[in-house]
Design an enzyme around this catalytic site. Sequence first.
Site, PDB file in Angstrom:
ATOM      1  N   LYS A   1       0.829  -1.216   0.000  1.00 29.17           N
ATOM      2  CA  LYS A   1       0.000   0.000   0.000  1.00 29.17           C
ATOM      3  C   LYS A   1       0.858   1.258   0.000  1.00 29.17           C
ATOM      4  O   LYS A   1       0.580   2.191  -0.746  1.00 29.17           O
ATOM      5  CB  LYS A   1      -0.943   0.001   1.210  1.00 29.17           C
ATOM      6  CG  LYS A   1      -1.964  -1.107   1.201  1.00 29.17           C
ATOM      7  CD  LYS A   1      -2.900  -1.029   2.404  1.00 29.17           C
ATOM      8  CE  LYS A   1      -2.213  -1.123   3.737  1.00 29.17           C
ATOM      9  NZ  LYS A   1      -1.605  -2.435   4.033  1.00 29.17           N
TER      10      LYS A   1
ATOM     11  N   ARG B   1     -10.522   1.025   9.006  1.00 28.54           N
ATOM     12  CA  ARG B   1     -10.104  -0.305   9.455  1.00 28.54           C
ATOM     13  C   ARG B   1     -11.272  -1.153   9.939  1.00 28.54           C
ATOM     14  O   ARG B   1     -11.106  -2.343  10.164  1.00 28.54           O
ATOM     15  CB  ARG B   1      -9.082  -0.186  10.592  1.00 28.54           C
ATOM     16  CG  ARG B   1      -7.747   0.329  10.144  1.00 28.54           C
ATOM     17  CD  ARG B   1      -6.771   0.332  11.298  1.00 28.54           C
ATOM     18  NE  ARG B   1      -5.538   0.984  10.945  1.00 28.54           N
ATOM     19  CZ  ARG B   1      -4.425   0.351  10.629  1.00 28.54           C
ATOM     20  NH1 ARG B   1      -4.410  -0.962  10.622  1.00 28.54           N
ATOM     21  NH2 ARG B   1      -3.345   1.013  10.323  1.00 28.54           N
TER      22      ARG B   1
ATOM     23  N   ARG C   1      11.360  -6.220   4.829  1.00 28.75           N
ATOM     24  CA  ARG C   1      11.227  -4.804   5.184  1.00 28.75           C
ATOM     25  C   ARG C   1      11.820  -4.552   6.562  1.00 28.75           C
ATOM     26  O   ARG C   1      12.452  -3.525   6.799  1.00 28.75           O
ATOM     27  CB  ARG C   1       9.741  -4.414   5.138  1.00 28.75           C
ATOM     28  CG  ARG C   1       9.462  -2.952   5.399  1.00 28.75           C
ATOM     29  CD  ARG C   1       8.000  -2.618   5.195  1.00 28.75           C
ATOM     30  NE  ARG C   1       7.166  -3.148   6.256  1.00 28.75           N
ATOM     31  CZ  ARG C   1       5.836  -3.156   6.228  1.00 28.75           C
ATOM     32  NH1 ARG C   1       5.194  -2.677   5.176  1.00 28.75           N
ATOM     33  NH2 ARG C   1       5.144  -3.642   7.237  1.00 28.75           N
TER      34      ARG C   1
ATOM     35  N   ARG D   1      12.209  -1.757  12.054  1.00 32.60           N
ATOM     36  CA  ARG D   1      10.970  -1.841  12.833  1.00 32.60           C
ATOM     37  C   ARG D   1      10.879  -3.191  13.532  1.00 32.60           C
ATOM     38  O   ARG D   1      10.917  -4.235  12.883  1.00 32.60           O
ATOM     39  CB  ARG D   1       9.747  -1.670  11.927  1.00 32.60           C
ATOM     40  CG  ARG D   1       9.458  -0.257  11.534  1.00 32.60           C
ATOM     41  CD  ARG D   1       8.259  -0.145  10.623  1.00 32.60           C
ATOM     42  NE  ARG D   1       7.062  -0.815  11.121  1.00 32.60           N
ATOM     43  CZ  ARG D   1       5.889  -0.774  10.522  1.00 32.60           C
ATOM     44  NH1 ARG D   1       5.740  -0.095   9.403  1.00 32.60           N
ATOM     45  NH2 ARG D   1       4.855  -1.409  11.027  1.00 32.60           N
TER      46      ARG D   1
ATOM     47  N   ARG E   1      -0.605  -9.534  13.209  1.00 29.02           N
ATOM     48  CA  ARG E   1      -1.086  -8.417  12.383  1.00 29.02           C
ATOM     49  C   ARG E   1      -1.916  -8.931  11.208  1.00 29.02           C
ATOM     50  O   ARG E   1      -2.950  -8.349  10.863  1.00 29.02           O
ATOM     51  CB  ARG E   1       0.095  -7.570  11.897  1.00 29.02           C
ATOM     52  CG  ARG E   1       0.681  -6.728  13.024  1.00 29.02           C
ATOM     53  CD  ARG E   1       2.041  -6.176  12.726  1.00 29.02           C
ATOM     54  NE  ARG E   1       2.083  -5.359  11.531  1.00 29.02           N
ATOM     55  CZ  ARG E   1       3.209  -5.092  10.880  1.00 29.02           C
ATOM     56  NH1 ARG E   1       4.352  -5.573  11.273  1.00 29.02           N
ATOM     57  NH2 ARG E   1       3.181  -4.325   9.806  1.00 29.02           N
TER      58      ARG E   1
END
Length: 190
Positions: A14, A89, A128, A134, A146
């Site tokens: 996204k 969401r 990533r 992260r 998630r």
Amino acid sequence: MLNIVLFGPPGAGKGTQSEKLIEKYGLLHISTGDLFRKHLGEGTELGKLAKSYMDNGNLVPDQVVIDMVDDRLKEVGEVKGIIFDGFPRTVAQAEALDTLMNGKNTPISGMIALEVEDEELRTRILERGKSSGRADDQSIEKINNRINVYKEETLPVADFYEKQGKFVSINGVGTIDGIFGDICAAIEQL
């Protein structure tokens, strides 16, 4: 106005596709994460309200999130359109967003959903995580959580827009430019 909800699980691409859409169509990018950081950082009334919920371990109520979106729209004035990233969401948020946008005579044009298999998502997010640092992108347990939260809580939003005839599914696996081409073709149909 072209108002797009860019949708998909974590790791679907996204963020990458948002940047390309913003550049091509001149859209305003609205990310609830950015809005939260802005309001918390500036200590606005909405930020203080959101913080009071977060400090107690609670989710920020939908109306507070919608008020932040409305506040952002009032700040920018005239725009060619909006890309909503990571929002709505929940179905309640989608209903509230529809009410807000319809009240401004600029309804949601469509939802574009990037579809990617779970195993590919895990691979992408772990990759990533290596470059971003992260922590939540480096733990397979957090990644799986998630993905599960997305399926249980967020995926029903797709049905909400599908019932309105505003849902478009895009294969999120392939080259970045190939996927972007598919998204642009879908936008032209909206």
